[in-house]
Motif scaffolding. Sequence first.
Motif, PDB file in Angstrom:
ATOM      1  N   LEU A  82       1.702   6.993  -6.938  1.00 25.14           N
ATOM      2  CA  LEU A  82       0.590   7.792  -7.437  1.00 25.14           C
ATOM      3  C   LEU A  82       0.716   9.270  -7.067  1.00 25.14           C
ATOM      4  O   LEU A  82       0.283  10.143  -7.823  1.00 25.14           O
ATOM      5  N   LEU A  83       1.312   9.561  -5.916  1.00 25.12           N
ATOM      6  CA  LEU A  83       1.361  10.936  -5.428  1.00 25.12           C
ATOM      7  C   LEU A  83       2.688  11.630  -5.702  1.00 25.12           C
ATOM      8  O   LEU A  83       2.915  12.725  -5.195  1.00 25.12           O
ATOM      9  N   ALA A 136       3.718  11.679   0.385  1.00 28.46           N
ATOM     10  CA  ALA A 136       4.179  10.293   0.341  1.00 28.46           C
ATOM     11  C   ALA A 136       5.693  10.275   0.482  1.00 28.46           C
ATOM     12  O   ALA A 136       6.375  11.256   0.193  1.00 28.46           O
ATOM     13  N   GLU A 173       3.101  15.662  -5.465  1.00 31.17           N
ATOM     14  CA  GLU A 173       4.026  16.065  -4.400  1.00 31.17           C
ATOM     15  C   GLU A 173       5.031  17.098  -4.909  1.00 31.17           C
ATOM     16  O   GLU A 173       5.276  18.122  -4.262  1.00 31.17           O
ATOM     17  N   PRO A 222       0.819  -1.233   0.000  1.00 32.23           N
ATOM     18  CA  PRO A 222       0.000   0.000   0.000  1.00 32.23           C
ATOM     19  C   PRO A 222       0.844   1.270   0.000  1.00 32.23           C
ATOM     20  O   PRO A 222       0.512   2.245  -0.681  1.00 32.23           O
ATOM     21  N   LEU A 223       1.931   1.265   0.755  1.00 31.61           N
ATOM     22  CA  LEU A 223       2.792   2.442   0.800  1.00 31.61           C
ATOM     23  C   LEU A 223       3.474   2.675  -0.539  1.00 31.61           C
ATOM     24  O   LEU A 223       3.603   3.824  -0.990  1.00 31.61           O
ATOM     25  N   GLN A 254       2.385   1.841  -3.571  1.00 36.66           N
ATOM     26  CA  GLN A 254       1.396   2.336  -4.529  1.00 36.66           C
ATOM     27  C   GLN A 254       1.080   3.802  -4.274  1.00 36.66           C
ATOM     28  O   GLN A 254       0.968   4.599  -5.213  1.00 36.66           O
ATOM     29  N   ARG A 255       0.955   4.156  -3.017  1.00 38.82           N
ATOM     30  CA  ARG A 255       0.639   5.549  -2.680  1.00 38.82           C
ATOM     31  C   ARG A 255       1.792   6.467  -3.066  1.00 38.82           C
ATOM     32  O   ARG A 255       1.579   7.579  -3.569  1.00 38.82           O
ATOM     33  N   SER A 256       3.003   6.034  -2.850  1.00 39.83           N
ATOM     34  CA  SER A 256       4.157   6.845  -3.207  1.00 39.83           C
ATOM     35  C   SER A 256       4.242   7.078  -4.714  1.00 39.83           C
ATOM     36  O   SER A 256       4.556   8.173  -5.173  1.00 39.83           O
ATOM     37  N   GLN A 281       1.553   3.879  10.182  1.00 46.29           N
ATOM     38  CA  GLN A 281       2.199   3.441   8.956  1.00 46.29           C
ATOM     39  C   GLN A 281       2.183   1.922   8.901  1.00 46.29           C
ATOM     40  O   GLN A 281       2.841   1.253   9.696  1.00 46.29           O
TER      41      GLN A 281
END
Length: 381
Positions: free
Chosen positions: A51-52, A69, A56, A44-45, A47-49, A251
Motif C-alpha cells: 500500500l505504501l 515500508a 514511498e 501485515p507487513l 500489505q503495508r509494503s 516488527q
Amino acid sequence: MRHPIPLRPSGGDPLAAPGELRIELLQGWSLPLLNDPAFADLQPLLQRSLLLRQPERLLSALVQRPPLAPEVFVAYVAADCMLGLSVVRRLNRSGSCWGVEALRVARSALQRPGSLSGQEIQAALLREALHRCSGAASWIARCDSTDTDRLALLREQGFQPLRHEISWLWSAPAEPGPALAPPGDLQLRPLNRRTAGLLLHLEQAACPALLRQLLDRRMEDLLDQSNGPGALWLDPSRQQAVAGVRRLHHQGHGPVDVQLTVHPGWSRLHGPELEQLLIQAVASDSAVRLCSDAGDVERCAWLRSIGASPEGERLLMARSVWRRHEQISSRAANWRLDTVLDPFKPRRRTVPTPVGPSALTPVARPSRAHGACSSALSAAR
C-alpha cells in the motif's frame, strides 16, 4: 531437471515461461497467493509494503525521510506457485545501509519433486535484493549461530561476521520497587531531539569501529528507530551520556526489542539503579528482548541477576558493496561545458589590443643631428 536461476528477472509477465524461476517486487496479484504457513506472520507487513510503495517513491524523490515500508521480493515459477520471499529495509535516511529482515521459503515448495532447493531459492532472492538496491553501500543481516545453512548462504554472498550477540528475554517485575536516583551526580534526562545527539554518541562509543562505519547513522536515524519513551543518564561535568535505554520499533509479533547501552568506561553502573531505569522505559510491556555482546561478561552476569534468560546466540553479519563506475565510451559525453561553448566565445588576439593611435606604430623622435642633415639635403635639392 532443474532450471537455471537468472540473476535478473526475465520480465514482469507472471504467466510467461512457467518453468523458470522469476523474482519480482511484490505486486497486488501475488499477495493473495502468499498463503503458505511460512508467510503467515508477515501478512501485515506485506500489505503495508504494497500500500505504501507509491507514496514511498514520491516522498523519497522530494525529501530525505525515514522509510515508510520495506521492499519485498517474491520468487515464483508460475502465477499460482510462490516459492519464497525476502524482506529488506533501509536502516538510515540516506539509504547507504540496508538490512535483511526476512528470508523465507514456502513449505509447499520444499515438498515438490524436482523443484529447487530452499538454499537455491534463498540465494536467488538475496542476490536479487543486493542487485536491485543500487544505492546501498553496506548490508546488515542477523542469524542464529547454530543455523549453518543460513551462515553458509550469507558467506557466499560476501557477508562476514562482525559481532557475536546473545539475545535475552526479560519480564519486568509485577510490583516494581521505589524509583531510585541515578548513582553519583548523574542526571536523568528523557530521550528527545535535544538529547538524541548525546545518546547517539554513547551508542557509537559502545559499537565496534567497523560496524559503526557501515551503519552510518545520524541523530535523525536514531529517533526514527526509537518507539516510545526513552531515557539516559548524563554526566554534567563532561556533558556526556554514560547510559541510555530506548525501545525499538516492534516488527511483527513477539517481545519488544529494547536497546540498553552503557559506556565501556562506566561498566560499574550495572546495578539496581540501572534496573530501575530499564523498568521505567518498558513499564507497559510484559516481555522485552535485550541484546548483549557475548564477550561482555559483566553485562551477561548482570542480566542473569535481574532474572533475564538467554534466548539464543546470534551473529551479526555485514557486507560492503564496492561498485566500479562505468567508463563512458562516448567522446561527446566527456566534453566539458567550457569546451562545448568554446566556439561561441570571442576570439582573443595574441598581442594586447592597442590603447590609442600612438600605440599602433610607435614613432621615434628624430635627434638634432638627424634634423640638421635633413635640412641640408633639402637645400641642396
